[in-house]
Design a protein around this motif. Structure first.
Motif, short mmCIF file in Angstrom:
data_model
loop_
_atom_site.label_atom_id
_atom_site.label_comp_id
_atom_site.label_asym_id
_atom_site.label_seq_id
_atom_site.Cartn_x
_atom_site.Cartn_y
_atom_site.Cartn_z
N GLU A 28 44.83 48.63 -20.76
CA GLU A 28 45.17 48.68 -19.33
C GLU A 28 45.57 47.30 -18.81
N ASP A 29 44.83 46.26 -19.23
CA ASP A 29 45.17 44.89 -18.82
C ASP A 29 46.57 44.52 -19.30
N ASP A 32 49.12 46.38 -17.17
CA ASP A 32 49.20 45.77 -15.84
C ASP A 32 49.95 44.45 -15.90
N GLU A 36 53.44 43.22 -14.11
CA GLU A 36 53.46 42.01 -13.28
C GLU A 36 54.53 41.04 -13.77
#
Length: 166
Positions: A28-29, A32, A36
């Motif tokens: 998930e990081d 994300d 970004e």
């Protein structure tokens, strides 16, 4: 302009994946962070003057975004992921074919500072000292010095880890 941006992202998406894999802890990081980075690239794209290669420019934006994101995350209260053992789900992310040396190198790289990780990523990508200098924003001489120090540091970390495993 939008089509040119999309083509550039598709052509050099490996850069973004490498940075996200280096700085993201969980899947998930990483996702994300990927979003970004693309957002920051889009915001910066109108000011890209092609004074450097697209890949160099993308590395700079991606690494700066990742480091900034990492610093923000480290100021937040610690999050704890629920492990697969707690759900009794097999770990599908493990790669048994990955050899021990690669695993130890990855573990050692995780112990580096954020800037050291960025430098060694670029070095392992076989970027020239000049390209690394341009991306990171330090002198070519400083790149050489830092790479040598990072190599020594990695070697110590790996030797220490091997000793502790015995």
């Amino acid at each position: 302009m939008e089509q040119v941006f999309i083509e550039m992202i598709n052509k050099h998406r490996g850069i973004i994946y490498k940075v996200c894999n280096l700085y993201g802890l969980s899947r998930e990081d990483k996702n994300d962070l990927f979003q970004e980075v693309v957002l920051q690239l889009w915001r910066a794209f109108p000011s890209f003057r092609e004074e450097s290669k697209q890949s160099t420019w993308m590395y700079r934006i991606a690494l700066n975004t990742a480091i900034t994101n990492f610093r923000k995350e480290s100021k937040r209260p610690e999050r704890r992921e629920i492990s697969a053992d707690e759900f009794q789900i097999p770990d599908l992310g493990a790669y048994p074919e990955e050899d021990e040396q690669m695993f130890m190198l990855k573990q050692a790289i995780e112990a580096l500072t954020e800037v050291e990780k960025a430098i060694i990523l670029l070095y392992l990508e076989e970027k020239s000292y000049e390209e690394i200098s341009e991306i990171i924003g330090i002198s070519k001489t400083n790149v050489g010095v830092r790479i040598n120090r990072i190599k020594v540091k990695l070697e110590k970390i790996i030797k220490t880890d091997r000793y502790e495993l015995r």
